[in-house]
Scaffold this motif. Structure first.
Motif, mmCIF file in Angstrom:
data_model
loop_
_atom_site.group_PDB
_atom_site.id
_atom_site.type_symbol
_atom_site.label_atom_id
_atom_site.label_comp_id
_atom_site.label_asym_id
_atom_site.label_seq_id
_atom_site.Cartn_x
_atom_site.Cartn_y
_atom_site.Cartn_z
ATOM 1 N N ASP A 2 -3.792 -7.534 -7.105
ATOM 2 C CA ASP A 2 -4.890 -7.097 -6.256
ATOM 3 C C ASP A 2 -4.449 -5.861 -5.462
ATOM 4 O OD1 ASP A 2 -6.917 -6.748 -4.407
ATOM 5 O OD2 ASP A 2 -7.051 -8.862 -3.887
ATOM 6 N N ILE A 4 -6.050 -3.949 -3.413
ATOM 7 C CA ILE A 4 -6.502 -3.911 -2.017
ATOM 8 C C ILE A 4 -5.541 -4.715 -1.144
ATOM 9 C CG2 ILE A 4 -8.376 -4.473 -0.420
ATOM 10 C CD1 ILE A 4 -9.045 -2.170 -2.340
ATOM 11 N N LYS A 5 -5.174 -5.915 -1.602
ATOM 12 C CA LYS A 5 -4.219 -6.743 -0.849
ATOM 13 C C LYS A 5 -2.872 -6.041 -0.730
ATOM 14 C CE LYS A 5 -5.285 -11.614 -1.453
ATOM 15 N NZ LYS A 5 -4.878 -12.838 -2.123
ATOM 16 N N THR A 6 -2.432 -5.437 -1.824
ATOM 17 C CA THR A 6 -1.150 -4.729 -1.818
ATOM 18 C C THR A 6 -1.194 -3.573 -0.823
ATOM 19 O OG1 THR A 6 -0.784 -5.308 -4.128
ATOM 20 C CG2 THR A 6 0.525 -3.504 -3.246
ATOM 21 N N LYS A 8 -3.088 -3.277 1.846
ATOM 22 C CA LYS A 8 -3.090 -3.798 3.214
ATOM 23 C C LYS A 8 -1.691 -4.252 3.619
ATOM 24 C CE LYS A 8 -7.914 -5.153 3.486
ATOM 25 N NZ LYS A 8 -8.869 -6.231 3.689
ATOM 26 N N TYR A 9 -0.969 -4.829 2.665
ATOM 27 C CA TYR A 9 0.406 -5.272 2.933
ATOM 28 C C TYR A 9 1.301 -4.064 3.264
ATOM 29 C CZ TYR A 9 5.035 -7.238 2.203
ATOM 30 O OH TYR A 9 6.338 -7.624 2.368
ATOM 31 N N GLY A 41 -5.847 1.349 -1.841
ATOM 32 C CA GLY A 41 -6.029 0.679 -3.114
ATOM 33 C C GLY A 41 -6.608 1.575 -4.197
#
Length: 45
Positions: A2, A4-6, A8-9, A41
């Motif tokens: 993902d 987007i998750k990456t 944000k991380y 992302g």
């Protein structure tokens, strides 16, 4: 994976370290535009 998750991380860890996108980019020998794309992302490379 993902993106987007990456992104944000990555942004969260960068902020925890007290770095701007430009400072992180300099440490990684790349452009701040690349860091921005990762965090949004848009790109994984």
């Amino acid at each position: 994976m993902d993106v987007i998750k990456t992104g944000k991380y990555i942004a969260g860890k960068r902020k925890e370290a007290g770095l701007t996108q430009k400072q992180l980019a300099e440490k990684l020998s790349m452009s701040d535009k690349s860091v921005s794309k990762w965090e949004r992302g848009v790109s994984q490379s």
